[in-house]
Every structure is written in C-alpha cells, then in structure tokens.
Design an enzyme around this catalytic site. Structure first.
Site: not given
Length: 143
Positions: A72, A101, A119
């Site tokens: 990303e 991010c 995640y």
C-alpha cells in the site's frame, strides 16, 4: 452489506491485487494493492525493496529487511508521483494494513479499505476505524 454489484467489483479488484502481489520478490509474504477511484484503477503496488536495491526482501535469517516497502505504501507513493490524487479513493489490499501504512492511507485521503486476509496486528485497522475510514474484509474471492 454492499449491494451485489459492488461486491462483484470489490472481489474483482481484490483478485487483481492478489495477482499484483505475485510480482513481489518477497518469499515470506506477497502482498498486492490496488487504488481505485471513480471505477478506475489509479495505482497499484506490491511489497518489495526500494528502487535500486537488490530484490531480496529477507535477510539470512529469513526475516523481512526493515527497509522493504509495503504494497500500500508503494501504491500511495506511485499516486503521489502522478497527476492523480487518492482523495476519496478505495484501497484494495490482500492483507490488512499495518499501523505504519494506516497513517499513510489516512493522509492520502483514502476513504475505504477492502482487504482479504487479516494481519496479525490489528492496530492499523483500529487506527483507520478511528480516522473514520470504511473497512471491509472479503474472505471469499470467488466471483
């Protein structure tokens, strides 16, 4: 729950992100990202080393090197270098964003994040929710 047409688009964009992730040289995890605005893909990215560095993401112990850029981040940086803006866009990513991010996603003006796998650390998602960004997980990518 998104309408069926939107869900079809969301799954298709996630499948594209997954394909894009396969371009990554990283062995531990290949992550792909697509940024979509007004039904148009304005950027893409996958995790990997910065330009000019060798394409090995892991060190001798098998750990990811600290300077590897996430998918990303690469997609956002690509938009920043173009004439496009990510303001109001949707980010499609194969894995939910890390906390580092997430800050970039928010600052880039992205309003929605659609991801496939979660995640292990969900603090990035918590930050995005706090920032008012719409978050959606789609586990089944079949059309």
């Amino acid at each position: 729950m998104p309408n069926n047409k939107q869900l079809k688009y969301d799954k298709a964009y996630l499948r594209i992100a997954k394909e894009w992730g396969k371009l990554s040289y990283c062995k531990r995890r290949q992550v792909g990202a697509i940024i979509v605005k007004d039904r148009m893909i304005i950027s893409d990215g996958y995790n990997g080393t910065p330009s000019g560095f060798e394409n090995f993401c892991e060190d001798d112990e098998g750990y990811t090197k600290w300077y590897v850029l996430h998918a990303e981040a690469n997609a956002i940086l690509k938009v920043a270098a173009s004439t496009q803006s990510a303001k109001g866009a949707t980010l499609y990513i194969t894995m939910s964003p890390c906390k580092e991010c997430s800050k970039l996603i928010h600052q880039a003006g992205i309003v929605k994040v659609v991801y496939h796998e979660a995640y292990k650390d969900d603090s990035g998602l918590q930050f995005l929710a706090k920032a008012g960004i719409e978050i959606e997980q789609i586990e089944d990518l079949k059309a």
